[in-house]
Motif scaffolding. Structure first.
Motif, PDB file in Angstrom:
ATOM      1  N   LYS A 105       0.753  -1.271   0.090  1.00 45.04           N
ATOM      2  CA  LYS A 105       0.061  -0.129   0.285  1.00 45.04           C
ATOM      3  C   LYS A 105       1.053   1.251  -0.087  1.00 45.04           C
ATOM      4  N   ALA A 106       1.819   1.311   0.939  1.00 40.75           N
ATOM      5  CA  ALA A 106       2.942   2.455   0.961  1.00 40.75           C
ATOM      6  C   ALA A 106       3.541   2.572  -0.677  1.00 40.75           C
ATOM      7  N   LEU A 107       4.032   1.448  -1.057  1.00 43.75           N
ATOM      8  CA  LEU A 107       4.484   1.584  -2.340  1.00 43.75           C
ATOM      9  C   LEU A 107       3.747   2.246  -3.762  1.00 43.75           C
ATOM     10  N   THR A 108       2.404   1.353  -3.601  1.00 39.98           N
ATOM     11  CA  THR A 108       1.471   1.993  -4.537  1.00 39.98           C
ATOM     12  C   THR A 108       0.892   3.344  -4.444  1.00 39.98           C
ATOM     13  N   ALA A 109       0.955   3.688  -3.058  1.00 40.17           N
ATOM     14  CA  ALA A 109       0.449   5.088  -3.013  1.00 40.17           C
ATOM     15  C   ALA A 109       1.267   5.908  -3.194  1.00 40.17           C
ATOM     16  N   LYS A 110       2.680   5.849  -3.412  1.00 38.26           N
ATOM     17  CA  LYS A 110       3.705   6.810  -3.445  1.00 38.26           C
ATOM     18  C   LYS A 110       3.444   7.699  -5.087  1.00 38.26           C
ATOM     19  N   LYS A 111       3.610   8.859  -4.849  1.00 34.18           N
ATOM     20  CA  LYS A 111       3.579   9.600  -6.020  1.00 34.18           C
ATOM     21  C   LYS A 111       4.704   9.113  -7.229  1.00 34.18           C
ATOM     22  N   GLU A 112       4.057   8.637  -8.322  1.00 35.84           N
ATOM     23  CA  GLU A 112       4.921   8.415  -9.508  1.00 35.84           C
ATOM     24  C   GLU A 112       5.776   9.398  -9.868  1.00 35.84           C
ATOM     25  N   GLN A 113       7.107   8.966  -9.777  1.00 35.66           N
ATOM     26  CA  GLN A 113       8.073  10.039 -10.330  1.00 35.66           C
ATOM     27  C   GLN A 113       8.974   9.855 -11.534  1.00 35.66           C
ATOM     28  N   GLU A 114       9.181  10.857 -12.144  1.00 33.50           N
ATOM     29  CA  GLU A 114      10.060  10.600 -13.340  1.00 33.50           C
ATOM     30  C   GLU A 114      11.287   9.771 -13.214  1.00 33.50           C
ATOM     31  N   LEU A 115      11.370   8.970 -14.076  1.00 31.76           N
ATOM     32  CA  LEU A 115      12.603   7.869 -13.657  1.00 31.76           C
ATOM     33  C   LEU A 115      13.762   8.638 -14.045  1.00 31.76           C
ATOM     34  N   PRO A 116      14.828   8.271 -13.308  1.00 29.34           N
ATOM     35  CA  PRO A 116      16.105   8.776 -13.511  1.00 29.34           C
ATOM     36  C   PRO A 116      16.988   8.543 -14.937  1.00 29.34           C
ATOM     37  N   ALA A 117      17.806   9.401 -15.394  1.00 29.11           N
ATOM     38  CA  ALA A 117      18.585   8.795 -16.516  1.00 29.11           C
ATOM     39  C   ALA A 117      19.398   7.475 -16.245  1.00 29.11           C
ATOM     40  N   GLU A 118      19.545   6.964 -17.518  1.00 32.87           N
ATOM     41  CA  GLU A 118      20.150   5.690 -17.286  1.00 32.87           C
ATOM     42  C   GLU A 118      21.494   5.638 -16.856  1.00 32.87           C
ATOM     43  N   ARG A 119      22.329   6.493 -16.551  1.00 26.05           N
ATOM     44  CA  ARG A 119      23.541   6.601 -16.146  1.00 26.05           C
ATOM     45  C   ARG A 119      23.445   6.655 -14.658  1.00 26.05           C
ATOM     46  N   GLU A 120      22.424   7.109 -14.090  1.00 22.19           N
ATOM     47  CA  GLU A 120      22.144   6.975 -12.548  1.00 22.19           C
ATOM     48  C   GLU A 120      21.329   5.628 -12.140  1.00 22.19           C
ATOM     49  N   VAL A 121      21.320   4.835 -12.933  1.00 16.37           N
ATOM     50  CA  VAL A 121      20.685   3.390 -12.600  1.00 16.37           C
ATOM     51  C   VAL A 121      22.045   2.606 -12.331  1.00 16.37           C
ATOM     52  N   THR A 122      21.966   2.031 -10.896  1.00 15.40           N
ATOM     53  CA  THR A 122      22.677   0.873 -10.635  1.00 15.40           C
ATOM     54  C   THR A 122      22.198  -0.522 -10.874  1.00 15.40           C
ATOM     55  N   LYS A 123      23.053  -1.562 -10.720  1.00 13.04           N
ATOM     56  CA  LYS A 123      22.443  -2.922 -10.981  1.00 13.04           C
ATOM     57  C   LYS A 123      23.080  -3.866  -9.745  1.00 13.04           C
ATOM     58  N   SER A 124      22.458  -4.781  -9.326  1.00  9.40           N
ATOM     59  CA  SER A 124      23.056  -5.988  -8.561  1.00  9.40           C
ATOM     60  C   SER A 124      22.529  -7.158  -9.039  1.00  9.40           C
ATOM     61  N   VAL A 125      23.061  -8.395  -8.658  1.00 14.15           N
ATOM     62  CA  VAL A 125      22.926  -9.578  -8.757  1.00 14.15           C
ATOM     63  C   VAL A 125      22.485 -10.287  -7.715  1.00 14.15           C
ATOM     64  N   ASP A 138      11.924  -0.409  -4.401  1.00  9.45           N
ATOM     65  CA  ASP A 138      11.872   0.541  -5.416  1.00  9.45           C
ATOM     66  C   ASP A 138      12.997   0.370  -6.556  1.00  9.45           C
ATOM     67  N   PHE A 139      12.675  -0.077  -7.626  1.00  2.00           N
ATOM     68  CA  PHE A 139      13.584  -0.372  -8.566  1.00  2.00           C
ATOM     69  C   PHE A 139      13.893   0.942  -9.659  1.00  2.00           C
ATOM     70  N   SER A 140      13.385   1.866  -9.126  1.00  2.00           N
ATOM     71  CA  SER A 140      13.673   3.121 -10.101  1.00  2.00           C
ATOM     72  C   SER A 140      15.189   3.424 -10.162  1.00  2.00           C
ATOM     73  N   LYS A 141      15.885   3.269  -9.406  1.00  2.00           N
ATOM     74  CA  LYS A 141      17.373   3.447  -9.474  1.00  2.00           C
ATOM     75  C   LYS A 141      18.318   2.387  -9.347  1.00  2.00           C
ATOM     76  N   HIS A 142      17.557   1.318  -9.161  1.00  2.00           N
ATOM     77  CA  HIS A 142      18.445   0.009  -8.865  1.00  2.00           C
ATOM     78  C   HIS A 142      17.856  -1.069  -9.346  1.00  2.00           C
ATOM     79  N   HIS A 143      18.458  -1.722 -10.461  1.00  2.00           N
ATOM     80  CA  HIS A 143      17.670  -2.738 -11.045  1.00  2.00           C
ATOM     81  C   HIS A 143      18.427  -4.071 -10.632  1.00  2.00           C
ATOM     82  N   VAL A 144      17.577  -5.069 -10.519  1.00  2.00           N
ATOM     83  CA  VAL A 144      18.196  -6.247  -9.695  1.00  2.00           C
ATOM     84  C   VAL A 144      17.817  -7.520 -10.621  1.00  2.00           C
ATOM     85  N   MET A 145      18.943  -8.375 -10.819  1.00  2.00           N
ATOM     86  CA  MET A 145      18.767  -9.561 -11.452  1.00  2.00           C
ATOM     87  C   MET A 145      19.029 -10.715 -10.516  1.00  2.00           C
TER      88      MET A 145
END
Length: 413
Positions: free
Chosen positions: A33-53, A76-83
């Motif tokens: 509920k807290a996550l879906t209630a968050k106000k949608e924000q503009e996604l960061p630029a690609e260079r600002e996104v980090t990744k984890s395995v 929240d995966f907006s700035k952090h993608h995970v595999m």
């Protein structure tokens, strides 16, 4: 509670960013509920996104599916993608809307103690064992890109092992022109999404074939494809080696574009991180796991289906001194809703009736509401025994035949 988990992860060299603060485990399970209630924000630029395995330390299918669901609901995966990469002990995993009795050999799974699980995503039925590598890609909904993920896997196979693969129109990964080594499925929410697939590395194909044996119903089954293990293409491929190759391919590639950033890009990522899917690390995980393991979820979510079978009656069970112009058959028709028998029709051959078996309605109605398992057979046998006045606790030959026919309807493919 969330702070406790963050300290636990940090102390184990596993950094998880963007976990939403919670006040109780119940709030984790009842929805983000807290996550879906968050106000949608503009996604960061690609260079600002980090990744984890993330490498799951569990080999339990229900735990790993619960971990997927927990991350999908709470991170929240907006700035952090995970595999996430994970493996399981032998199990069969069906899609969210599939029929386990149609897609798998349920009696065999029970006999061999092979788990059956229903996942939250769509797609077809797959067999897992320790010879599979399962991969889940987590991103924001807007950056969900199944083609990107499959191309990463394809590139990892070639870069690491020289295995040439193609992605077909069904988005399966194919080797040697026709052999499937990976199937795919996904779940898309309002803010987050995940795409997962399984890679056949050195799976037991004999057990796979037996576990996924089909039965005849009026429902539509998955379309089977010829499969191969990657070890059949290159014997240097192992699950551990593929996990490493795929992880580095993921980290050397930017978050959105399929460019090769090489070692420089790898150095900017968060690396490989062991994850312990436990209640201590992920509060509320146990409740999700219990739900995913329940009979009501695995079997009770099955769409309505019917089963019809006919069985020739042995001559010795027919009325003596009678000649019949047609084959004497016992026909059984069942309707199953939410995994429970909702209707039964028993068509009894005239020769069986004339020999003394009548199949009273009271016996058949004992099956209504029973699970489409051996529970139904036990109810039938008990009903046939208790209807007698003599108190005899043994089925006669005709009753044993009828019970055997019901057993084949419920427990064979």
């Amino acid at each position: 509670m969330a702070q406790t988990m963050m300290k636990k992860i940090a102390s184990s060299a596993c950094v998880v960013i963007g976990i939403t603060r919670r006040t109780s485990s119940r709030s984790l399970v009842t929805g983000s509920k807290a996550l879906t209630a968050k106000k949608e924000q503009e996604l960061p630029a690609e260079r600002e996104v980090t990744k984890s395995v993330f490498m799951s330390q569990s080999t339990d299918i229900y735990t790993n599916l619960a971990l997927e669901d927990w991350m999908y609901r709470n991170m929240d995966f907006s700035k952090h993608h995970v595999m996430m990469v994970w493996r399981n002990e032998p199990c069969v995993v069906i899609g969210r809307h599939q029929n386990p009795w149609l897609e798998s050999n349920v009696p065999l799974l029970t006999e061999k103690d092979i788990a059956l699980a229903r996942r939250n995503s769509g797609g077809g039925t797959v067999y897992h064992d320790r010879g599979n590598l399962n991969v889940t890609f987590f991103t924001p909904r807007e950056r969900y890109d199944r083609k990107y993920n499959l191309e990463l896997i394809k590139r990892a196979l070639f870069r690491g092992f020289g295995v040439k693969a193609v992605i077909n129109e069904r988005q399966d990964i194919i080797v040697r022109d026709k052999y499937k080594v990976s199937g795919t499925a996904a779940k898309l929410g309002r803010l987050s999404a995940y795409h997962h697939c399984t890679l056949l590395v050195d799976a037991n194909k004999t057990d796979l074939s037996k576990a996924l044996a089909k039965r005849e119903t009026n429902a539509t089954a998955s379309t089977p494809s010829p499969v191969a293990n990657l070890t059949e293409v290159n014997n240097r491929v192992t699950v551990d080696a593929l996990q490493t190759a795929l992880g580095y391919e993921y980290m050397r590639t930017p978050a959105v574009t399929l460019q090769d950033g090489g070692q420089d890009m790898i150095s900017k990522q968060r690396g490989f991180q062991f994850v312990n899917p436990s209640e201590d690390w992920f509060p509320g995980l146990s409740e999700i796991r219990n739900e995913l393991q329940s009979w009501d979820w695995c079997y009770g979510r099955t769409p309505v289906f019917t089963v019809s079978r006919s069985f020739p009656v042995p001559e010795e069970l027919l009325a003596p001194s009678k000649l019949y112009s047609a084959t004497q058959e016992l026909s059984i028709n069942m309707k199953v809703e939410k995994g429970l028998i909702s209707d039964v029709t028993l068509n009894i051959a005239p020769g069986l009736i004339e020999s003394g078996f009548h199949g009273e309605a009271s016996v058949i109605t004992h099956l209504i509401g029973k699970r489409f398992t051996s529970e139904a057979l036990a109810a039938l046998q008990d009903a046939m025994l208790t209807r007698r006045d003599s108190g005899e606790r043994k089925l006669d030959d005709r009753e044993q035949f009828v019970a055997k026919c019901f057993d084949q309807v419920v427990n064979t493919v």
